[in-house]
Design a protein around this motif. Sequence first.
Motif, short mmCIF file in Angstrom:
data_model
loop_
_atom_site.label_atom_id
_atom_site.label_comp_id
_atom_site.label_asym_id
_atom_site.label_seq_id
_atom_site.Cartn_x
_atom_site.Cartn_y
_atom_site.Cartn_z
N ARG A 168 0.84 -1.22 0.00
CA ARG A 168 0.00 0.00 0.00
C ARG A 168 0.86 1.26 0.00
N LYS A 169 1.98 1.20 0.70
CA LYS A 169 2.86 2.37 0.71
C LYS A 169 3.42 2.65 -0.68
N LYS A 170 3.83 1.59 -1.38
CA LYS A 170 4.34 1.78 -2.74
C LYS A 170 3.25 2.31 -3.67
N GLU A 171 2.01 1.79 -3.50
CA GLU A 171 0.92 2.28 -4.34
C GLU A 171 0.64 3.76 -4.07
N ARG A 172 0.65 4.14 -2.79
CA ARG A 172 0.39 5.55 -2.48
C ARG A 172 1.50 6.46 -3.00
N GLU A 173 2.75 6.00 -2.90
CA GLU A 173 3.85 6.80 -3.44
C GLU A 173 3.72 6.95 -4.96
N LYS A 174 3.30 5.89 -5.62
CA LYS A 174 3.11 5.96 -7.06
C LYS A 174 1.99 6.93 -7.41
N LEU A 223 -8.62 19.34 -22.02
CA LEU A 223 -9.78 18.69 -21.40
C LEU A 223 -9.40 17.35 -20.76
N VAL A 224 -8.52 16.60 -21.42
CA VAL A 224 -8.07 15.33 -20.83
C VAL A 224 -7.26 15.60 -19.56
N LEU A 225 -6.42 16.64 -19.59
CA LEU A 225 -5.66 17.00 -18.40
C LEU A 225 -6.59 17.43 -17.28
N LEU A 226 -7.63 18.19 -17.61
CA LEU A 226 -8.62 18.60 -16.60
C LEU A 226 -9.35 17.39 -16.03
N TYR A 227 -9.70 16.44 -16.89
CA TYR A 227 -10.39 15.24 -16.43
C TYR A 227 -9.52 14.43 -15.47
N GLU A 228 -8.24 14.29 -15.79
CA GLU A 228 -7.34 13.54 -14.92
C GLU A 228 -7.12 14.25 -13.59
N LEU A 229 -7.02 15.58 -13.63
CA LEU A 229 -6.85 16.33 -12.38
C LEU A 229 -8.07 16.19 -11.48
N LEU A 259 0.17 12.22 -9.40
CA LEU A 259 -0.52 13.48 -9.16
C LEU A 259 0.42 14.67 -9.34
N GLN A 260 1.66 14.52 -8.87
CA GLN A 260 2.63 15.60 -9.04
C GLN A 260 2.93 15.85 -10.51
#
Length: 431
Positions: free
Chosen positions: A223-229, A337-343, A234-235
């Motif tokens: 879970r820690k690796k998944e959260r870091e990913k 729009l794709v960038l907005l959707y992902e954000l 997100l960054q």
Amino acid sequence: QKKSKKSSETLTFKRPEGMHREVYALLYSDKKDAPPLLPSDTTQGYRTVKAKLGSKKVRPWKWMPFTNPARKDGAMFYHWRRAAEEGKDYPFARFNKTVQVPVYSEQEYQMYLHDDAWTKAETDHLFDLARRFDLRFVVIHDRYDHQQFKKRSVEDLKERYYHICAKLANIRAAPGTDLKIPVFDAGHERRRKEQLERLYNRTPEQVAEEEYLIQELRKIETRKKEREKRTQDLQKLITAADTTTEQRRAERKAPKKKLPQKKETEKPAVPETAGIKFPDFKSAGVTLRSQRMKLPSSVGQKKIKALEQMLMELGVDLNPMPTEEIVQMFNELRSDLVLLYELKQAFANCEYELQMLRHRYEALAKAGSIGPLSVEGSHPDGQTGLSIEEGKGDTKDQIIDVVGAPLTPNSVRRKVGGAEQGALRSPTQMP
């Protein structure tokens, strides 16, 4: 001539297709006959194989005596051996290796090796057993005279022996030489055996509990690796959004006279955007502008459907007239729009995780293991700050930040379906 004709007329059988080579070799005989239809023992097989004797002379063997250098009693034994090897040493004598146990004098013992816990007679008895049993300390401990001397453990015997060896090596070494002094840590050996004994005496319940804890530790690390990913993804999205806005501002501030010069210097016809990277057609020949409007295969079907819905809500035609300017603007719009959707999807996932952790924190607070949840205020970016009572600061360590059910992407998408629909219905808030 007749024999040569017969040999040339012999039939050759090929291996059938699908049959392994080993199986076919079992069916075939040495004379290359056809494989028999029925099993029979008439062919010459392993039962009637004759020994192939050469024309060389047989080496003679002789019944001769020998002595083993490992024995000190001079016992005589006999065995068969080649006559050419008569008088040579016993071949297995090279495995007769003995440990060189040091010998000390009375003066050396009184000056350097004296110990209040050990008498000289006991030390002599220890070194005598070490010579007899080649430093097999388990056997030495078994044959040790515990009635005449003090009862000692294996670690005590080892510690005394290696301490004397180190002392003698330091005394007898020439000045300026590098010594490899044997060191024995008796305390470490005792702790190792004690730990091994505890490990061996574990109950089945303790073994099951340890396996459960190991599995939980692996889950926590996963879970820690998944959260870091997810944090890295997100960054990357935030950085992509910032760079896109900076590029738009730079293009707006640039004078119109320099635009054609930039177009001449730029090699790709379609600029690479942050949301979608459209392919660059560099192949020779005629290409249509409509091909540059096709979405690449890296964009999933879910994003394509969401993008089409957002374009329909904005009132943009899905297939506009493919002029040079329209193609470039249409691709930039879809990329934004794709960038907005992902954000917005990442923001909805973060909100869901925060809500789940808040509910779990409240459940732990009701159980009394930690202090109550208090809201201090809000950050400028809209995030809520959480704090814990200062009086129960010691209980913070009880909360592992990866507790709870693991958040898989599918479960998060199902839970955050309502938030995603709200994000799709408000596409005008673009970065």
